[in-house]
Design a protein around this motif. Structure first.
Motif, PDB file in Angstrom:
ATOM      1  N   THR A  44      -5.464   6.313 -13.890  1.00  0.00           N
ATOM      2  CA  THR A  44      -5.572   5.245 -14.872  1.00  0.00           C
ATOM      3  C   THR A  44      -6.330   4.081 -14.256  1.00  0.00           C
ATOM      4  O   THR A  44      -6.637   4.083 -13.057  1.00  0.00           O
ATOM      5  CB  THR A  44      -4.180   4.782 -15.321  1.00  0.00           C
ATOM      6  N   GLY A  45      -6.642   3.067 -15.066  1.00  0.00           N
ATOM      7  CA  GLY A  45      -7.373   1.921 -14.531  1.00  0.00           C
ATOM      8  C   GLY A  45      -6.625   1.240 -13.408  1.00  0.00           C
ATOM      9  O   GLY A  45      -7.173   1.003 -12.313  1.00  0.00           O
ATOM     10  N   ASP A  46      -5.341   0.944 -13.632  1.00  0.00           N
ATOM     11  CA  ASP A  46      -4.538   0.312 -12.592  1.00  0.00           C
ATOM     12  C   ASP A  46      -4.286   1.278 -11.443  1.00  0.00           C
ATOM     13  O   ASP A  46      -4.264   0.886 -10.272  1.00  0.00           O
ATOM     14  CB  ASP A  46      -3.220  -0.179 -13.192  1.00  0.00           C
ATOM     15  N   GLY A  47      -4.099   2.568 -11.787  1.00  0.00           N
ATOM     16  CA  GLY A  47      -3.872   3.567 -10.751  1.00  0.00           C
ATOM     17  C   GLY A  47      -5.070   3.735  -9.846  1.00  0.00           C
ATOM     18  O   GLY A  47      -4.928   3.951  -8.636  1.00  0.00           O
ATOM     19  N   GLN A  48      -6.280   3.628 -10.422  1.00  0.00           N
ATOM     20  CA  GLN A  48      -7.485   3.739  -9.601  1.00  0.00           C
ATOM     21  C   GLN A  48      -7.575   2.597  -8.589  1.00  0.00           C
ATOM     22  O   GLN A  48      -7.966   2.802  -7.438  1.00  0.00           O
ATOM     23  CB  GLN A  48      -8.722   3.731 -10.495  1.00  0.00           C
ATOM     24  N   ASN A  49      -7.186   1.392  -9.022  1.00  0.00           N
ATOM     25  CA  ASN A  49      -7.181   0.248  -8.100  1.00  0.00           C
ATOM     26  C   ASN A  49      -6.184   0.468  -6.961  1.00  0.00           C
ATOM     27  O   ASN A  49      -6.477   0.156  -5.803  1.00  0.00           O
ATOM     28  CB  ASN A  49      -6.846  -1.031  -8.867  1.00  0.00           C
ATOM     29  N   LYS A  50      -5.026   1.019  -7.293  1.00  0.00           N
ATOM     30  CA  LYS A  50      -4.018   1.282  -6.265  1.00  0.00           C
ATOM     31  C   LYS A  50      -4.528   2.340  -5.283  1.00  0.00           C
ATOM     32  O   LYS A  50      -4.331   2.221  -4.069  1.00  0.00           O
ATOM     33  CB  LYS A  50      -2.713   1.755  -6.911  1.00  0.00           C
ATOM     34  N   TRP A  51      -5.160   3.377  -5.819  1.00  0.00           N
ATOM     35  CA  TRP A  51      -5.664   4.445  -4.954  1.00  0.00           C
ATOM     36  C   TRP A  51      -6.766   3.926  -4.028  1.00  0.00           C
ATOM     37  O   TRP A  51      -6.807   4.255  -2.843  1.00  0.00           O
ATOM     38  CB  TRP A  51      -6.165   5.587  -5.816  1.00  0.00           C
ATOM     39  N   THR A  52      -7.651   3.107  -4.570  1.00  0.00           N
ATOM     40  CA  THR A  52      -8.722   2.540  -3.747  1.00  0.00           C
ATOM     41  C   THR A  52      -8.152   1.669  -2.639  1.00  0.00           C
ATOM     42  O   THR A  52      -8.591   1.733  -1.484  1.00  0.00           O
ATOM     43  CB  THR A  52      -9.679   1.715  -4.628  1.00  0.00           C
ATOM     44  N   GLU A  53      -7.146   0.870  -2.966  1.00  0.00           N
ATOM     45  CA  GLU A  53      -6.540  -0.008  -1.965  1.00  0.00           C
ATOM     46  C   GLU A  53      -5.811   0.810  -0.899  1.00  0.00           C
ATOM     47  O   GLU A  53      -5.853   0.480   0.291  1.00  0.00           O
ATOM     48  CB  GLU A  53      -5.575  -0.977  -2.644  1.00  0.00           C
ATOM     49  N   LEU A  54      -5.154   1.906  -1.314  1.00  0.00           N
ATOM     50  CA  LEU A  54      -4.448   2.745  -0.347  1.00  0.00           C
ATOM     51  C   LEU A  54      -5.435   3.413   0.613  1.00  0.00           C
ATOM     52  O   LEU A  54      -5.191   3.477   1.830  1.00  0.00           O
ATOM     53  CB  LEU A  54      -3.619   3.807  -1.076  1.00  0.00           C
ATOM     54  N   THR A  55      -6.552   3.891   0.096  1.00  0.00           N
ATOM     55  CA  THR A  55      -7.545   4.509   0.979  1.00  0.00           C
ATOM     56  C   THR A  55      -8.186   3.475   1.901  1.00  0.00           C
ATOM     57  O   THR A  55      -8.499   3.787   3.057  1.00  0.00           O
ATOM     58  CB  THR A  55      -8.634   5.217   0.146  1.00  0.00           C
TER      59      THR A  55
END
Length: 631
Positions: free
Chosen positions: A337-348
């Motif tokens: 999702t949009g928010d999920g993509q931001n979380k994934w990018t930050e985690l990587t």
């Protein structure tokens, strides 16, 4: 009109339908096998599985709302197998019973929680339960692909070597900035070395539910005060070879059951070397359910990882699908999702840069970057090294078969269960009762059809042949559609479906009566049989469409609001009604137009219009047409 065109269209429909029946995807075996519809649980038997629900480790029963939500998700997962008519019902305040057509079906996966978590690997150590606890130093040989949209992929499978130190091996295909799985290192680094950072405070510092605290006290009494004190004082995995007395103290932890291990704090599960992956892998469902607490899980049965809090969860995944990658291996592709993509990018980004040195040396990949574990329920699916900041979608890789990948994608697509389940009983259900009911249902259908045909020939004579041929064509269309839909969408024929088709006979008979009686009225009004046929059709057509539309709407509403086998009844009734309309327009009216041009149609004894034709012929020629008389 030109009736030949309508009949040609109907013939084309039959040819296409039965070509699909015999040669479409899923058709196999002999000609007889290809004509067999998919039968339901009550006709051929099937598999029944009982799942017992528990909301947490404290054993409290789930709420009614959570149980119903879980039932709906499980029903969606079962239907995703391509099998309709599955029965998923609640039983009491804890159980969900799943009944699926077809024996020897494996239903254990549909009750898995499917809690997806992405957790950074903080530390790694030996999980074989050996006396020493050196940590594997994973490495990898990434193969950059130059892809514009990097995707992490990789899987680590830790295997114990001849020594006490386990080695990890993998051969992933890493994306341009994507992952790469850990591979063996020649120089393992013990986690218990002085340079190793202490574990980050986690679950032990969080409030512990009363039920869990009571179970921990019971475990403390079981292992003894000395063992508990020694385990509580560990700040890193202990090297038992350096202190034989400590090895003797911690030995009781190796006798704990998976249920008892699950209630221990994550630091204790990780630091005590006698707690093995064999115990951790068999922990009850939802043992590491809380995403806000650190967790311990194993990969490959020998590598034990301390995992960070979950910063990306399954709810951040928008869609999941099973695909073949460039190496022809099955993977599960994730869209965030949009928010999920931001979380994934930050985690990587955090893993790639190893912010704050949060990852221990034992948890780093060959490139010196942190790894991110893909955790499904209590198990690590893969733990790729993050070799770049990822701003796109991702993949879950592993030793997946086509079925495994599709099952996992289905679980992630429909969401995690709010309740955890333990399979209690799975058994095969016979169709002994269904066989007798099937024979009775088919007998009832045959008797009903025979009575309609006999009455039609007795009352309508030549017109009765139109009814007979129309019913035969409708039956062939319905049968072909059932076989084809059974392969394509998983529709299964049950006793309720047979009942729906029996009811459709009455609907079809009504349309005949409306048309033929309207035809008689037209002849009584002074029209010739040949001119009365199109006139009667125009007047009866609207009534026939209205009657069938009402039946069809009733079937649609019943299908939407009903559950279980009642859906099969509604679907069969609606399907038969639609195909009856096809036969009405493409066969019944054209064949009547052709009959109107024959001499037999003008004979009162043959046509079935006996009461209408003599009444017309007995009148004086000047009064046959009331309108002409008035003129």
């Amino acid at each position: 009109m030109r009736p030949g065109r309508q009949l040609a269209v109907l013939g084309l429909i039959f040819v296409v339908l039965y070509l699909l029946v015999f040669f479409s995807g899923g058709a196999s075996g002999g000609w007889k096998d290809r004509l067999e519809p998919r039968l339901g649980l009550d006709l051929i038997g099937g598999t029944r599985l009982t799942l017992e629900a528990t909301n947490s480790l404290d054993g409290k029963p789930p709420t009614r709302d959570n149980l119903e939500e879980a039932r709906q998700i499980i029903e969606s997962r079962v239907n995703a197998y391509g099998v309709a008519e599955a029965e998923v019902v609640t039983e009491g305040d804890r159980n969900i019973v799943i009944s699926l057509p077809g024996e020897n079906r494996d239903l254990t996966d549909v009750g898995s929680a499917a809690e997806l978590r992405f957790r950074k690997v903080l530390k790694a150590t030996d999980g074989s339960g050996a006396t020493a606890a050196p940590a594997p130093a994973p490495t990898a040989t990434p193969q950059p692909s130059g892809s514009a949209t990097p995707q992490p992929s990789g899987s680590a499978a830790a295997q114990p070597s001849g020594s006490a130190a386990p080695k990890a091996s993998a051969s992933p295909a890493a994306g341009g900035q994507g992952g790469g799985a850990p591979a063996p290192s020649a120089n393992p680094t013990p986690v218990a070395s002085p340079s190793a950072p202490a574990a980050t405070p986690s679950a032990s510092a969080a409030p512990v539910p009363q039920g869990i605290e009571e179970q921990r006290k019971a475990v403390e009494q079981k292992v003894g005060a000395a063992a508990w004190a020694a385990a509580s004082g560990l700040q890193a995995p202990a090297d038992l070879t350096a202190d034989p007395s400590l090895a003797e103290k911690l030995k009781p932890f190796g006798t704990l059951t998976p249920q008892e291990v699950a209630v221990l704090a994550p630091e204790m599960q990780f630091n005590v070397p006698t707690i093995s992956c064999a115990q951790l892998d068999k922990r009850p469902a939802a043992s590491i359910k809380d995403p806000k607490q650190q967790a311990v899980a194993c990969e490959g049965g020998a590598a034990k990882y301390l995992l960070d809090v979950a910063k990306v969860e399954g709810t951040d995944v928008k869609d999941a699908s099973a695909q073949l990658d460039q190496t022809s291996s099955w993977v599960v592709s994730l869209k965030f999702t949009g928010d999920g993509q931001n979380k994934w990018t930050e985690l990587t980004r955090e893993s790639f840069q190893n912010k704050g040195n949060g990852c221990d040396q034992s948890a780093l990949g060959q490139g010196g970057n942190c790894r991110v574990a893909v955790v499904l329920d209590n198990n690590i699916v893969s733990s790729p090294e993050i070799q770049g900041v990822l701003t796109g979608d991702s993949q879950i890789t592993g030793s997946f078969t086509s079925k495994d990948a599709n099952d996992l994608a289905s679980q992630l697509r429909y969401g995690a269960l709010p309740v955890t389940f333990v399979p209690q009983e799975q058994q095969n259900v016979t169709a002994t009762l269904g066989d007798s009911h099937l024979r009775a249902g088919l007998l009832a259908m045959g008797i009903g059809l025979a009575l309609v045909i006999v009455y039609s020939f007795f009352y309508y004579r030549l017109l009765g042949s139109v009814i007979f041929l129309s019913l035969i064509l409708s039956a062939l269309l319905v049968f072909g559609a059932l076989v084809f839909l059974g392969r394509q969408i998983g529709f299964t024929l049950t006793l309720a479906g047979i009942a729906g088709m029996i009811v459709s006979l009455g609907v079809a008979a009504d349309s005949f009566v409306i048309y033929f009686e309207r035809l008689k009225d037209e002849i009584r009004e002074g029209r010739s049989p040949r001119s009365a046929v199109p006139r009667a059709w125009i007047r009866a057509r609207r009534t026939i469409i209205s009657a069938n539309a009402i039946t069809l709407m009733s079937a649609v509403v019943l299908y939407i609001v009903s559950v279980g086998v009642v859906k099969g009844f509604a679907f069969a009734l609606g399907l038969a009604t639609v195909l009856d309309l096809v036969v009405v327009f493409l066969f019944r009216h054209p064949i009547m137009t052709m009959f109107a041009r024959t001499r037999a149609f003008l004979s009162p004894r043959v046509s079935g219009l006996g009461r209408a034709l003599p009444a017309r012929s007995a009148e004086p020629a000047t009064t046959r047409n009331p309108r002409a008389k008035e003129a």
